[in-house]
Design a protein around this motif. Structure first.
Motif, mmCIF file in Angstrom:
data_model
loop_
_atom_site.group_PDB
_atom_site.id
_atom_site.type_symbol
_atom_site.label_atom_id
_atom_site.label_comp_id
_atom_site.label_asym_id
_atom_site.label_seq_id
_atom_site.Cartn_x
_atom_site.Cartn_y
_atom_site.Cartn_z
ATOM 1 N N GLY A 197 0.737 -1.259 -0.016
ATOM 2 C CA GLY A 197 0.097 0.196 -0.012
ATOM 3 C C GLY A 197 1.036 1.252 0.033
ATOM 4 N N GLY A 198 0.227 2.606 0.271
ATOM 5 C CA GLY A 198 0.688 3.593 0.101
ATOM 6 C C GLY A 198 0.370 4.484 1.083
ATOM 7 N N SER A 199 0.482 5.823 1.264
ATOM 8 C CA SER A 199 -0.024 6.948 2.022
ATOM 9 C C SER A 199 -0.734 7.956 1.129
ATOM 10 C CB SER A 199 1.314 7.548 2.760
ATOM 11 O OG SER A 199 0.841 8.599 3.511
ATOM 12 N N HIS A 200 -1.708 8.573 1.520
ATOM 13 C CA HIS A 200 -2.584 9.542 0.979
ATOM 14 C C HIS A 200 -1.661 10.891 0.901
ATOM 15 C CE1 HIS A 200 -5.675 12.055 -0.470
ATOM 16 N NE2 HIS A 200 -6.494 11.159 -0.775
ATOM 17 N N PRO A 201 -1.659 11.618 -0.295
ATOM 18 C CA PRO A 201 -0.887 12.586 -0.228
ATOM 19 C C PRO A 201 -1.179 13.822 0.696
ATOM 20 C CG PRO A 201 -2.425 12.569 -2.142
ATOM 21 C CD PRO A 201 -2.376 11.230 -1.457
ATOM 22 N N ARG A 202 -2.538 13.823 1.371
ATOM 23 C CA ARG A 202 -2.921 14.698 2.300
ATOM 24 C C ARG A 202 -2.312 14.531 3.794
ATOM 25 N NH1 ARG A 202 -8.491 14.325 0.600
ATOM 26 N NH2 ARG A 202 -8.776 12.879 2.299
ATOM 27 N N ASP A 203 -1.339 13.395 3.651
ATOM 28 C CA ASP A 203 -0.657 13.001 5.027
ATOM 29 C C ASP A 203 0.377 14.072 5.151
ATOM 30 O OD1 ASP A 203 -1.167 9.346 4.837
ATOM 31 O OD2 ASP A 203 -2.431 10.938 5.664
ATOM 32 N N ASN A 204 0.962 14.575 4.091
ATOM 33 C CA ASN A 204 2.122 15.211 4.192
ATOM 34 C C ASN A 204 3.172 14.591 4.856
ATOM 35 O OD1 ASN A 204 1.104 17.793 2.910
ATOM 36 N ND2 ASN A 204 -0.019 18.302 4.777
ATOM 37 N N PRO A 205 3.628 13.557 4.360
ATOM 38 C CA PRO A 205 4.646 12.847 5.144
ATOM 39 C C PRO A 205 5.919 13.502 5.165
ATOM 40 C CG PRO A 205 4.468 12.051 2.739
ATOM 41 C CD PRO A 205 3.315 12.939 2.955
ATOM 42 N N VAL A 206 6.676 13.238 6.435
ATOM 43 C CA VAL A 206 7.756 13.825 6.877
ATOM 44 C C VAL A 206 8.628 12.758 7.208
ATOM 45 C CG1 VAL A 206 9.031 15.352 8.141
ATOM 46 C CG2 VAL A 206 6.968 16.079 7.280
ATOM 47 N N ILE A 207 9.989 12.551 6.692
ATOM 48 C CA ILE A 207 10.733 11.253 6.982
ATOM 49 C C ILE A 207 11.534 12.031 8.214
ATOM 50 C CG2 ILE A 207 12.637 10.005 6.103
ATOM 51 C CD1 ILE A 207 11.823 10.273 3.369
ATOM 52 N N GLY A 208 11.630 11.275 9.393
ATOM 53 C CA GLY A 208 12.318 11.466 10.480
ATOM 54 C C GLY A 208 13.884 11.311 10.324
ATOM 55 N N SER A 209 14.506 11.990 10.997
ATOM 56 C CA SER A 209 15.995 11.883 10.730
ATOM 57 C C SER A 209 16.775 11.188 12.252
ATOM 58 C CB SER A 209 16.821 13.153 10.448
ATOM 59 O OG SER A 209 18.170 13.025 10.453
ATOM 60 N N ILE A 229 7.228 22.951 9.276
ATOM 61 C CA ILE A 229 6.447 22.198 8.386
ATOM 62 C C ILE A 229 5.054 21.978 8.850
ATOM 63 C CG2 ILE A 229 6.251 19.858 7.208
ATOM 64 C CD1 ILE A 229 9.254 19.714 7.545
ATOM 65 N N ILE A 230 5.009 21.818 9.874
ATOM 66 C CA ILE A 230 3.400 21.660 10.547
ATOM 67 C C ILE A 230 2.679 22.745 10.296
ATOM 68 C CG2 ILE A 230 2.132 21.155 12.692
ATOM 69 C CD1 ILE A 230 4.612 19.406 13.945
ATOM 70 N N ASP A 231 3.623 24.055 10.686
ATOM 71 C CA ASP A 231 2.668 25.401 10.909
ATOM 72 C C ASP A 231 2.503 25.839 9.002
ATOM 73 O OD1 ASP A 231 3.123 25.686 13.269
ATOM 74 O OD2 ASP A 231 4.755 26.840 13.171
ATOM 75 N N ALA A 232 3.290 25.183 8.280
ATOM 76 C CA ALA A 232 3.036 25.549 6.974
ATOM 77 C C ALA A 232 1.994 24.898 6.212
ATOM 78 C CB ALA A 232 4.445 25.349 5.993
ATOM 79 N N HIS A 233 1.727 23.651 6.652
ATOM 80 C CA HIS A 233 0.985 22.508 6.169
ATOM 81 C C HIS A 233 -0.224 21.958 7.014
ATOM 82 C CE1 HIS A 233 3.721 22.418 2.798
ATOM 83 N NE2 HIS A 233 4.569 22.285 3.646
ATOM 84 N N VAL A 258 0.127 16.310 14.386
ATOM 85 C CA VAL A 258 0.943 15.199 14.093
ATOM 86 C C VAL A 258 0.496 13.908 14.098
ATOM 87 C CG1 VAL A 258 3.442 14.648 14.280
ATOM 88 C CG2 VAL A 258 2.903 17.018 14.718
ATOM 89 N N ARG A 259 0.682 12.959 13.169
ATOM 90 C CA ARG A 259 0.280 11.735 13.330
ATOM 91 C C ARG A 259 1.695 11.089 13.002
ATOM 92 N NH1 ARG A 259 -2.866 8.206 8.631
ATOM 93 N NH2 ARG A 259 -2.986 6.331 9.661
ATOM 94 N N ILE A 260 1.905 10.267 13.926
ATOM 95 C CA ILE A 260 3.330 9.580 14.069
ATOM 96 C C ILE A 260 3.165 7.995 13.752
ATOM 97 C CG2 ILE A 260 5.140 8.886 15.451
ATOM 98 C CD1 ILE A 260 5.183 11.175 17.160
ATOM 99 N N LYS A 261 3.940 7.313 12.786
ATOM 100 C CA LYS A 261 3.447 6.119 12.304
ATOM 101 C C LYS A 261 4.568 5.331 12.704
ATOM 102 C CE LYS A 261 0.298 6.088 8.489
ATOM 103 N NZ LYS A 261 -0.087 5.555 7.115
#
Length: 333
Positions: A197-209, A229-233, A258-261
């Protein structure tokens, strides 16, 4: 009646989810592959528990015992795949098993951006296989140097290969080929067939570092980057790196936007086949490169790390190489 051709036998030693996925991509239909995963490595147990064995290619087996010299002594493998060429466990297994024997063909797999450092070491005339910032005891340094010399020797007879999805700088490619090594490429062909599967574009995925958790960049600066990023989106889905701390993630989760996966499967298995209008945001990372390969029509927005973020715990070469990474491979790679 023509006798059946015997299948080649191979073993892959892997210590991270990316190394594991790289091993799957390197498997050839004509070989029997045993993947020896180091389950004790951070993040590996949850990954292995979440990985469906049905996703393994045909003629690939998996066990969780890691690299052991006994296995290499008992079985005459035609090929060895190395996920972490700087692993002490792998060095010990190779050094003891092949002390007085010829080593078979070796294939280097992708191990994040640290792979570049390992390849640079192997193209040099001497020097031990060690990770950036790693300090070893004298005995380990000797073993790491011995294994590096054995691999350099394999290159001179055409038995050392690097199988990669990473972009390779022309200078590094030229040096590795000149040493006798071979470079082959993949685009996660097997991974793209899996039903993850995948993620919906509205999720605004951010890759943790992991850079803040590892003490390489300022933790407050990193958190400010995420907050921007959160404030902008308005909201994001945050995919943590396996080395990020529970303290940081718990604090981040306090923000209802924030939704943490926290998933055992690596991000390459979760953010695959995204719709073309998606954007993934990240600091320089291997995941950003992998996802660019997997999603050629998706925007990968990589933020270059500002000089003032660095804590001084990393060498200049690491800082330069991180910021120099492109999510696109060279034209002639």
């Amino acid at each position: 009646m023509t006798p059946k051709k015997k299948r080649r036998s191979a073993v892959a030693f892997v210590e991270s989810p990316l190394q594991f996925l790289s091993a799957l991509e390197s498997h050839e239909p004509t070989e029997e592959m045993l993947i020896r995963a180091r389950a004790s490595a951070k993040g590996m147990t949850s990954f292995l528990d979440a990985f469906d064995p049905a996703w393994l290619p045909k003629n690939v087996r998996l066990d969780r015992d890691g690299a052991k010299p006994g296995l290499l002594r008992k079985t005459a493998f035609d090929r060895i795949y190395l996920g972490d060429a700087c692993s002490g466990q792998v060095h010990r297994a190779l050094a003891l098993a092949y002390l007085e024997r010829r080593m078979p063909e070796v294939v280097i797999l992708d191990d994040g951006l640290a792979t570049y450092s390992a390849i640079e070491i192997l193209t040099a005339k001497r020097g031990p296989l060690v990770r950036p910032r790693q300090k070893l005891k004298a005995s380990r340094t000797v073993m790491a140097a011995h294994v590096a010399d054995r691999l350099r020797g394999l290159a001179t007879v055409g038995k050392l290969r690097w199988h990669t999805a990473l972009p390779v700088a022309k200078s590094l490619r030229k040096a590795f080929l000149k040493s006798g090594g071979e470079i082959t490429r993949h685009r996660f062909e097997h991974l793209q067939t899996l039903p993850t599967g995948g993620s919906h574009p509205r999720d605004n995925p951010v890759i943790g570092s992991s850079l803040a958790a590892d003490g390489l960049i300022d933790a407050f600066a990193y958190r400010a980057w995420v907050d921007e990023i959160i404030d902008a989106h308005g909201s994001i889905t945050y995919y943590p790196h396996r080395r990020e701390t529970e303290e940081f993630l718990t604090d981040l989760a306090q923000d209802e936007r924030v939704r943490i996966k926290n998933l055992g499967l690596p991000i390459e298995l979760r953010l695959i086949n995204l719709p073309p209008n998606s954007t993934i945001r990240s600091l320089p990372s291997t995941a950003a490169v992998s996802l660019a390969v997997l999603n050629p029509d998706v925007t990968i927005d990589v933020t270059e790390i500002p000089a003032k973020w660095w804590t001084g715990a990393s060498p200049d070469s690491l800082r330069q190489s991180l910021n120099a990474q492109s999510v696109k491979a060279d034209d002639d790679s």
